[in-house]
Enzyme design. Structure first.
Site, PDB file in Angstrom:
ATOM      1  N   GLY A  16       0.801  -1.226   0.000  1.00  0.00           N
ATOM      2  CA  GLY A  16       0.000   0.000   0.000  1.00  0.00           C
ATOM      3  C   GLY A  16       0.833   1.274   0.000  1.00  0.00           C
ATOM      4  N   GLY A  18       2.760   2.322  -2.323  1.00  0.00           N
ATOM      5  CA  GLY A  18       2.722   2.967  -3.642  1.00  0.00           C
ATOM      6  C   GLY A  18       3.723   2.430  -4.649  1.00  0.00           C
ATOM      7  N   LYS A  19       4.304   1.267  -4.390  1.00  0.00           N
ATOM      8  CA  LYS A  19       5.313   0.696  -5.301  1.00  0.00           C
ATOM      9  C   LYS A  19       4.745   0.472  -6.708  1.00  0.00           C
ATOM     10  CE  LYS A  19       5.752  -2.934  -2.707  1.00  0.00           C
ATOM     11  NZ  LYS A  19       4.768  -2.604  -1.662  1.00  0.00           N
ATOM     12  N   SER A  20       3.609  -0.198  -6.785  1.00  0.00           N
ATOM     13  CA  SER A  20       3.033  -0.510  -8.105  1.00  0.00           C
ATOM     14  C   SER A  20       2.674   0.758  -8.855  1.00  0.00           C
ATOM     15  CB  SER A  20       1.767  -1.354  -7.985  1.00  0.00           C
ATOM     16  OG  SER A  20       1.957  -2.392  -7.112  1.00  0.00           O
ATOM     17  N   THR A  21       2.154   1.735  -8.115  1.00  0.00           N
ATOM     18  CA  THR A  21       1.755   3.000  -8.755  1.00  0.00           C
ATOM     19  C   THR A  21       2.975   3.709  -9.339  1.00  0.00           C
ATOM     20  OG1 THR A  21       0.020   3.146  -7.068  1.00  0.00           O
ATOM     21  CG2 THR A  21       0.452   5.124  -8.350  1.00  0.00           C
ATOM     22  N   ARG A  46      -5.905 -10.583  -8.240  1.00  0.00           N
ATOM     23  CA  ARG A  46      -6.898  -9.542  -7.972  1.00  0.00           C
ATOM     24  C   ARG A  46      -7.602  -9.210  -9.271  1.00  0.00           C
ATOM     25  NH1 ARG A  46      -2.296  -6.033  -5.058  1.00  0.00           N
ATOM     26  NH2 ARG A  46      -2.333  -7.095  -3.039  1.00  0.00           N
ATOM     27  N   ARG A 139      -8.019   0.916  -1.664  1.00  0.00           N
ATOM     28  CA  ARG A 139      -7.673   0.037  -2.807  1.00  0.00           C
ATOM     29  C   ARG A 139      -8.643  -1.148  -2.866  1.00  0.00           C
ATOM     30  NH1 ARG A 139      -1.692  -2.433  -3.174  1.00  0.00           N
ATOM     31  NH2 ARG A 139      -2.616  -4.020  -1.817  1.00  0.00           N
ATOM     32  N   ARG A 150      -1.102  -7.292   6.756  1.00  0.00           N
ATOM     33  CA  ARG A 150      -0.230  -6.399   5.984  1.00  0.00           C
ATOM     34  C   ARG A 150       0.173  -5.173   6.810  1.00  0.00           C
ATOM     35  NH1 ARG A 150      -0.594  -7.128  -0.165  1.00  0.00           N
ATOM     36  NH2 ARG A 150      -1.089  -9.326  -0.260  1.00  0.00           N
ATOM     37  N   ASN A 173       6.428   8.657   0.113  1.00  0.00           N
ATOM     38  CA  ASN A 173       5.325   8.840  -0.846  1.00  0.00           C
ATOM     39  C   ASN A 173       4.136   9.506  -0.159  1.00  0.00           C
ATOM     40  OD1 ASN A 173       3.529   8.749  -2.961  1.00  0.00           O
ATOM     41  ND2 ASN A 173       3.115   6.548  -2.771  1.00  0.00           N
ATOM     42  N   ASP A 174       4.332  10.805   0.165  1.00  0.00           N
ATOM     43  CA  ASP A 174       3.193  11.549   0.711  1.00  0.00           C
ATOM     44  C   ASP A 174       2.429  12.208  -0.424  1.00  0.00           C
ATOM     45  OD1 ASP A 174       5.370  13.195   0.226  1.00  0.00           O
ATOM     46  OD2 ASP A 174       5.125  14.406   2.038  1.00  0.00           O
TER      47      ASP A 174
END
Ligand code: ADP
Ligand code: 5GP
Length: 208
Positions: A16, A18-21, A46, A139, A150, A173-174
């Site tokens: 959560g 933000g790695k994938s984003t 998913r 998400r 998690r 990642n703010d």
């Protein structure tokens, strides 16, 4: 043997964070430069996730057997499911001449550090556990139990991420644009010479 190639890039951080984003943005901006290492996992897909694209979805017996055959560079159990990077996944990207990008958790990071991959290590940090929980809930991909697991794991991961020497950079990642700009800058500064030229070229053509 994993074929030699440019230095891989590892993104690590709590679920959560933000790695994938961030990765999606990077792969979209530099499609010819970076290639995603498609991991194996025993968790279910998913909605929207495609086998062979986001993950190779597999079973515990199959993955355990493949690990025993020595087919994996690293593997770990996360939130009750197995995850791992096969030698094939990295070789597939390297064959294209692209920089291989891995999205892996901390046990995997510890293992790749013992190999000759010599990756650039990026830790993506959430602004707070409260905000992480809010993003994970928004998400809407995890059941309550999985979400709680998690979040518990996130506390240990954040500790590990902040310890000096574990990563080359910690990106907070703010704000997504700011975090992506930081990642981009880090890559521009640290990818190998040939690669740096082409990132710099893209910077020029984008007027940056
Ligand atoms: P990870 O891959 O690390 O598990 P994701 O990239 O899926 O995390 O991000 C988790 C959720 O948070 C996603 O719904 C994403 O859209 C959202 N998100 C990512 N970065 C930010 C940000 N800076 N601000 C607000 N929401 C974000
Ligand atoms: P998710 O289920 O949210 O896709 O991923 C859960 C966690 O597993 C994330 O921290 C992600 O980085 C990690 N992960 C994904 N693929 C791999 C892998 O191949 N190896 C390891 N060690 N972790 C992985």
């Amino acid at each position: 043997m994993v074929q030699k190639g440019p230095r891989p890039l590892v993104l690590c951080g709590p679920s959560g964070s933000g790695k994938s984003t961030l990765l999606k943005r990077l792969l979209k901006e530099f499609p010819d430069k970076f290639g995603f290492s498609v991991s194996h996992t025993t968790r279910g897909p998913r909605s929207g996730e495609k086998n062979g694209v986001h993950y190779h979805f597999t079973t515990k017996p199959e993955m355990t057997a493949a690990i025993e055959r020595g087919e994996f560079i690293e593997n770990a159990t996360f939130s009750g499911n197995m995850y791992g990077t096969s030698k094939q996944a990295v070789a597939d990207v390297r064959r294209t001449g692209k920089i291989c990008v891995l999205d892996i958790e901390i046990e995997g990071v510890k293992q790749v550090k013992t190999t000759d991959l010599n990756p650039l290590l990026v830790f993506v940090m959430p602004p707070s556990i409260q905000e992480l929980e809010r993003r994970l809930r928004a998400r809407n991909t995890e059941h309550e139990d999985a979400l709680k697991k998690r979040l518990e794991t996130a506390i240990r991961e954040i500790e590990f991420g902040q310890q000096p020497g574990n990563f080359h950079i910690v990106i907070l990642n703010d704000n997504l644009d700011k975090a992506y700009a930081e990642l981009r800058e880090f890559i521009t500064q640290n990818v190998e010479d040939n690669d740096q030229d082409s990132v710099a070229d893209e910077n020029e053509s984008n007027g940056k």
